[in-house]
Design a protein around this motif. Structure first.
Motif, PDB file in Angstrom:
ATOM      1  N   GLU A   1       5.050  -2.473 -33.635  1.00 54.61           N
ATOM      2  CA  GLU A   1       3.789  -3.277 -33.774  1.00 54.61           C
ATOM      3  C   GLU A   1       3.410  -2.791 -32.073  1.00 54.61           C
ATOM      4  O   GLU A   1       2.612  -3.658 -31.415  1.00 54.61           O
ATOM      5  N   ASP A   2       2.330  -1.851 -31.769  1.00 54.42           N
ATOM      6  CA  ASP A   2       1.989  -1.623 -29.631  1.00 54.42           C
ATOM      7  C   ASP A   2       1.010  -2.380 -29.784  1.00 54.42           C
ATOM      8  O   ASP A   2       0.406  -2.340 -31.087  1.00 54.42           O
ATOM      9  N   PRO A   3       0.155  -3.007 -28.969  1.00 53.18           N
ATOM     10  CA  PRO A   3      -0.687  -2.910 -28.960  1.00 53.18           C
ATOM     11  C   PRO A   3      -1.951  -2.017 -29.386  1.00 53.18           C
ATOM     12  O   PRO A   3      -2.267  -1.028 -28.499  1.00 53.18           O
ATOM     13  N   ARG A   4      -3.180  -1.924 -29.627  1.00 54.40           N
ATOM     14  CA  ARG A   4      -4.186  -1.388 -30.281  1.00 54.40           C
ATOM     15  C   ARG A   4      -5.590  -1.476 -29.552  1.00 54.40           C
ATOM     16  O   ARG A   4      -5.596  -1.962 -29.216  1.00 54.40           O
ATOM     17  N   ASP A   5      -5.612  -0.102 -29.011  1.00 58.27           N
ATOM     18  CA  ASP A   5      -7.098  -0.079 -28.292  1.00 58.27           C
ATOM     19  C   ASP A   5      -8.624  -0.867 -29.194  1.00 58.27           C
ATOM     20  O   ASP A   5      -9.800  -0.916 -29.617  1.00 58.27           O
TER      21      ASP A   5
ATOM     22  N   VAL B   1     -17.164  -1.528 -37.843  1.00 62.61           N
ATOM     23  CA  VAL B   1     -17.040  -2.346 -36.575  1.00 62.61           C
ATOM     24  C   VAL B   1     -16.557  -1.225 -35.737  1.00 62.61           C
ATOM     25  O   VAL B   1     -16.692  -1.937 -34.182  1.00 62.61           O
ATOM     26  N   LEU B   2     -15.251  -1.140 -36.167  1.00 65.65           N
ATOM     27  CA  LEU B   2     -14.493   0.448 -34.454  1.00 65.65           C
ATOM     28  C   LEU B   2     -16.091   1.809 -34.720  1.00 65.65           C
ATOM     29  O   LEU B   2     -15.923   2.511 -33.339  1.00 65.65           O
ATOM     30  N   ALA B   3     -16.216   2.041 -35.331  1.00 68.29           N
ATOM     31  CA  ALA B   3     -16.754   3.310 -35.431  1.00 68.29           C
ATOM     32  C   ALA B   3     -17.768   2.881 -34.318  1.00 68.29           C
ATOM     33  O   ALA B   3     -18.191   4.298 -32.755  1.00 68.29           O
ATOM     34  N   PRO B   4     -19.023   1.963 -33.461  1.00 67.83           N
ATOM     35  CA  PRO B   4     -19.328   1.939 -32.433  1.00 67.83           C
ATOM     36  C   PRO B   4     -18.231   2.443 -30.836  1.00 67.83           C
ATOM     37  O   PRO B   4     -18.980   2.683 -29.871  1.00 67.83           O
ATOM     38  N   ARG B   5     -17.684   1.572 -31.376  1.00 69.53           N
ATOM     39  CA  ARG B   5     -16.977   1.685 -29.821  1.00 69.53           C
ATOM     40  C   ARG B   5     -15.498   2.365 -29.863  1.00 69.53           C
ATOM     41  O   ARG B   5     -15.594   3.365 -28.551  1.00 69.53           O
ATOM     42  N   LEU B   6     -15.431   3.939 -30.804  1.00 65.69           N
ATOM     43  CA  LEU B   6     -15.011   4.897 -31.071  1.00 65.69           C
ATOM     44  C   LEU B   6     -15.837   5.750 -29.715  1.00 65.69           C
ATOM     45  O   LEU B   6     -15.431   6.814 -29.428  1.00 65.69           O
ATOM     46  N   GLU B   7     -17.224   5.700 -30.601  1.00 67.18           N
ATOM     47  CA  GLU B   7     -18.012   6.179 -30.291  1.00 67.18           C
ATOM     48  C   GLU B   7     -18.706   6.798 -28.511  1.00 67.18           C
ATOM     49  O   GLU B   7     -18.657   7.634 -28.154  1.00 67.18           O
TER      50      GLU B   7
ATOM     51  N   LEU C   1     -14.328   9.399 -29.091  1.00 58.88           N
ATOM     52  CA  LEU C   1     -12.777   9.521 -29.851  1.00 58.88           C
ATOM     53  C   LEU C   1     -13.736   9.230 -31.307  1.00 58.88           C
ATOM     54  O   LEU C   1     -14.401   8.999 -31.639  1.00 58.88           O
ATOM     55  N   GLY C   2     -12.595   9.640 -32.232  1.00 54.66           N
ATOM     56  CA  GLY C   2     -12.450   9.757 -33.188  1.00 54.66           C
ATOM     57  C   GLY C   2     -10.886   8.965 -33.714  1.00 54.66           C
ATOM     58  O   GLY C   2     -10.140   9.363 -33.365  1.00 54.66           O
ATOM     59  N   ALA C   3     -10.845   8.942 -35.556  1.00 54.68           N
ATOM     60  CA  ALA C   3      -9.518   8.411 -35.679  1.00 54.68           C
ATOM     61  C   ALA C   3      -8.453   9.267 -36.524  1.00 54.68           C
ATOM     62  O   ALA C   3      -9.516  10.254 -37.421  1.00 54.68           O
ATOM     63  N   ARG C   4      -7.491   9.463 -35.811  1.00 57.18           N
ATOM     64  CA  ARG C   4      -6.364  10.211 -36.390  1.00 57.18           C
ATOM     65  C   ARG C   4      -5.721  10.473 -37.667  1.00 57.18           C
ATOM     66  O   ARG C   4      -5.510  10.683 -38.185  1.00 57.18           O
ATOM     67  N   ALA C   5      -5.121   8.934 -36.812  1.00 60.36           N
ATOM     68  CA  ALA C   5      -4.231   8.255 -38.144  1.00 60.36           C
ATOM     69  C   ALA C   5      -4.895   6.641 -37.710  1.00 60.36           C
ATOM     70  O   ALA C   5      -4.793   6.279 -36.481  1.00 60.36           O
ATOM     71  N   LEU C   6      -5.197   5.760 -39.080  1.00 58.25           N
ATOM     72  CA  LEU C   6      -5.850   4.426 -39.839  1.00 58.25           C
ATOM     73  C   LEU C   6      -4.113   4.050 -40.200  1.00 58.25           C
ATOM     74  O   LEU C   6      -3.230   4.440 -40.443  1.00 58.25           O
ATOM     75  N   ARG C   7      -3.822   2.491 -39.724  1.00 62.41           N
ATOM     76  CA  ARG C   7      -2.744   1.339 -40.830  1.00 62.41           C
ATOM     77  C   ARG C   7      -3.902   0.197 -40.659  1.00 62.41           C
ATOM     78  O   ARG C   7      -4.155  -0.349 -40.290  1.00 62.41           O
TER      79      ARG C   7
ATOM     80  N   GLY D   1      -2.503 -12.642 -53.983  1.00 70.07           N
ATOM     81  CA  GLY D   1      -3.759 -12.670 -53.339  1.00 70.07           C
ATOM     82  C   GLY D   1      -3.439 -11.889 -51.917  1.00 70.07           C
ATOM     83  O   GLY D   1      -2.928 -12.570 -51.315  1.00 70.07           O
ATOM     84  N   PHE D   2      -4.745 -10.966 -51.080  1.00 67.67           N
ATOM     85  CA  PHE D   2      -4.299 -10.656 -49.150  1.00 67.67           C
ATOM     86  C   PHE D   2      -5.257 -11.907 -48.546  1.00 67.67           C
ATOM     87  O   PHE D   2      -6.720 -11.602 -48.911  1.00 67.67           O
ATOM     88  N   GLU D   3      -4.806 -12.939 -47.830  1.00 65.98           N
ATOM     89  CA  GLU D   3      -5.315 -13.081 -46.939  1.00 65.98           C
ATOM     90  C   GLU D   3      -6.660 -12.956 -45.776  1.00 65.98           C
ATOM     91  O   GLU D   3      -7.104 -13.231 -44.450  1.00 65.98           O
ATOM     92  N   THR D   4      -5.212 -11.982 -45.203  1.00 67.61           N
ATOM     93  CA  THR D   4      -5.629 -11.565 -43.706  1.00 67.61           C
ATOM     94  C   THR D   4      -5.981  -9.985 -44.184  1.00 67.61           C
ATOM     95  O   THR D   4      -4.803  -8.995 -44.943  1.00 67.61           O
ATOM     96  N   VAL D   5      -6.472  -9.075 -43.686  1.00 65.80           N
ATOM     97  CA  VAL D   5      -6.845  -7.685 -43.494  1.00 65.80           C
ATOM     98  C   VAL D   5      -7.180  -6.999 -42.456  1.00 65.80           C
ATOM     99  O   VAL D   5      -7.861  -7.706 -42.099  1.00 65.80           O
ATOM    100  N   CYS D   6      -6.540  -5.905 -41.359  1.00 64.01           N
ATOM    101  CA  CYS D   6      -6.406  -5.437 -40.556  1.00 64.01           C
ATOM    102  C   CYS D   6      -6.003  -4.462 -40.455  1.00 64.01           C
ATOM    103  O   CYS D   6      -5.546  -3.325 -41.257  1.00 64.01           O
ATOM    104  N   LEU D   7      -7.120  -3.774 -39.512  1.00 66.89           N
ATOM    105  CA  LEU D   7      -7.454  -2.260 -39.428  1.00 66.89           C
ATOM    106  C   LEU D   7      -7.010  -1.905 -38.396  1.00 66.89           C
ATOM    107  O   LEU D   7      -7.425  -2.511 -37.159  1.00 66.89           O
ATOM    108  N   ASP D   8      -6.457  -0.951 -38.499  1.00 65.11           N
ATOM    109  CA  ASP D   8      -5.620  -0.259 -36.614  1.00 65.11           C
ATOM    110  C   ASP D   8      -5.651   1.107 -36.754  1.00 65.11           C
ATOM    111  O   ASP D   8      -5.572   1.576 -37.453  1.00 65.11           O
ATOM    112  N   VAL D   9      -5.990   1.572 -35.492  1.00 65.38           N
ATOM    113  CA  VAL D   9      -6.534   3.032 -35.201  1.00 65.38           C
ATOM    114  C   VAL D   9      -4.512   3.449 -34.389  1.00 65.38           C
ATOM    115  O   VAL D   9      -4.666   2.849 -33.294  1.00 65.38           O
TER     116      VAL D   9
END
Length: 515
Positions: free
Chosen positions: A247-251, A278-284, A288-294, A341-349
């Motif tokens: 898990e490298d730090p994600r920008d 939330v991530l789209a304005p930061r990418l814009e 940049l755009g997302a090529r792979a997400l986790r 159930g899931f208590e946390t959802v995280c989306l990384d580019v």
């Protein structure tokens, strides 16, 4: 100086399957061994082939690499066969890497070169917390054994040396600076070489790493390329080998927690949509755009589930990401295993690509990937298979001009390709000899020949088209290709090798079939 622990998980696909079945039934993993020998098989060109076997199957003499048909015919016993699921194996390995962070924050899963069935730990500066290196290895081995995860563990100064000892040397602890002595008697295949290179070295008498280390380097580089020496230097510690941590730090990352856990696919997709918004304005802003997400889903009992999404082209469209995730969750079905159930959802580019500025439409609307890229992304999530496409190589010989390569989006070509004469729809791997050929004595097309037990009488022909190998290669026979049509309307691509002479008549071959 780094100190690297390599943990090779023996027959990891079988272990992962047993643990998954144990979680479903609520029993221990060892309780599933009463079902008889269990193997994991993957489809290859010549049928199903074993890629992992359990202890019961090994006791019967089964080994990875054997075809399933031969294994069944040889032992004459019922075998529990499970299809290979590389994606599930990778996800389970990622969860194990997160667990291993209890020893050090620097944990990296094996890459393709190591086979993807283990992980590395850099314990430099952390081993004293558990009483030293030997105590850390003992604690790691004990915990893996208690969880019924067979593993071989080695500690050395470099990842390559630690991997070689764990995978090919039975494990162990190498004192600082002792890489060369520890590697001396191991086979050259332990350097993560491809089988062809290892076999060629063996034919030259270089069967051990010690033999390779003392051999002259210049002839090795000329014959096998710089990659062989790089692998050797990395194992001996002469070149650095950085690790890609689990898990490298994600920008670009966004997360959301819930007081009331979620578990339905609709809720997960909706949450992912909002995180991507939330991530789209930061990418814009970064162009940049997302090529792979986790997508990382954490259950209330601490179990982590991760899903990786890959795209053909970079995107910032939340709706597109949500649609692909919905296809992925639909394919997983109950295998998602939300538990309570899931208590946390995280989306990384995890990978980005540049998106060029362009004129937008007057009417607001999501700019989505269109055409074959959109279809490819959807099929990849729905089917779960790697997409391939036909590519081209710079070769004059037709059988070497095509290749299968991973599908990826391509920009339109700025320069047109050279115009070639018609090529057959079906190209044989190599020319098949035509027999009983009747042709003009010098340079004309054939009038009659026999191929695949059928006599072809030619009524029309077009050619010749002369094709020869590159001038810098060893001289080979020149080919003259003809498009011929027989009296039944079949169109074939044939060629003549060499020229007609009384002492050595020309040879004819069929190389392809037109529709």
């Amino acid at each position: 100086m780094p100190r690297i622990v390599s943990v090779w998980l023996e027959h990891w696909p079988v272990t992962r399957l047993r643990r998954a079945r144990a979680m479903e039934t609520g029993a221990g993993a060892s309780s599933t061994s009463d079902d008889g020998p269990m193997v994991v098989a993957a489809m290859e060109a010549n049928g199903l082939r074993l890629i992992a076997v359990d202890a019961c199957a090994r006791a019967l003499g089964l080994e990875p690499g054997e075809t399933l048909a031969r294994a069944r015919a040889r032992i004459g016993a019922a075998i529990a066969v499970h299809p290979a699921d590389p994606e599930a194996d990778e996800a389970a390995l990622h969860r194990l890497c997160l667990w291993a962070k209890r020893y050090t924050p620097l944990v990296a899963p094996y890459g393709p070169a190591e086979g993807g069935d283990g992980f590395f730990l850099d314990i430099a500066g952390a081993s004293h917390l558990l009483g030293g290196e030997a105590a850390l290895l003992e604690d790691l081995a004990r915990r893996l054994s208690e969880n019924e995860i067979p593993a071989r563990i080695a500690l050395a100064d470099t990842p390559a040396c630690a991997f070689a000892l764990a995978r090919h040397g039975g494990g162990g602890l190498v004192a600082p600076g002792g890489n060369a002595e520890a590697l001396h008697a191991l086979p050259v295949a332990a350097l993560r070489l491809d089988p062809a290179t290892a076999q060629a070295l063996s034919r030259l008498g270089l069967r051990r790493i010690g033999d390779l280390a003392t051999a002259p380097r210049a002839p090795l580089a000329r014959r096998f390329g710089e990659g062989l020496l790089r692998h050797l230097d990395q194992a001996l510690g002469h070149r650095p080998e950085p690790l890609v941590t689990a898990e490298d730090p994600r920008d670009f990352s966004a997360a959301r927690g819930f007081l009331e856990p979620i578990g339905s696919p609709e809720a997960i997709v909706g949450t992912t949509l909002r995180l991507m918004e939330v991530l789209a304005p930061r990418l814009e802003a970064a162009g940049l755009g997302a090529r792979a997400l986790r997508l990382i889903l954490t259950r209330i009992d601490g179990v982590v589930r991760s899903l990786d999404l890959s795209l053909s082209l970079p995107t910032r469209c939340p709706a597109q990401v949500a649609r692909l995730l919905a296809l992925r969750l639909d394919r997983l079905g109950p295998a998602l295993d939300a538990g309570f159930g899931f208590e946390t959802v995280c989306l990384d580019v995890t990978a980005t690509g540049t998106i060029a500025a362009r004129q937008t439409a007057l009417v607001d609307g999501p700019a989505e990937t269109e055409g074959p890229e959109r279809l490819s992304d959807a099929l990849r999530q729905r089917i779960g298979r790697r997409m391939m496409r036909l590519g081209f190589r710079a070769s004059h010989l037709p059988e070497q001009a095509g290749s299968a390569e991973p599908w990826r989006a391509r920009r339109p070509q700025t320069a047109p390709r050279a115009t070639l004469p018609p090529r057959p729809l079906v190209l044989l791997d190599q020319g098949e000899a035509a027999e009983d050929v009747i042709a003009d004595a010098h340079d004309g097309p054939p009038h009659r020949f026999r191929w695949r037990r059928r006599v072809h009488r030619i009524v029309h022909s077009d050619g010749p088209e002369r094709i020869a190998d590159a001038w810098w290669h060893a001289p080979g026979p020149t080919r003259d290709y003809y498009v011929v049509e027989d009296e039944a309307g079949r169109r074939l691509w044939v060629y003549r090798e060499a020229f007609f002479a009384l002492e050595t008549p020309a040879r004819w071959f069929v190389h392809g079939l037109f529709a």
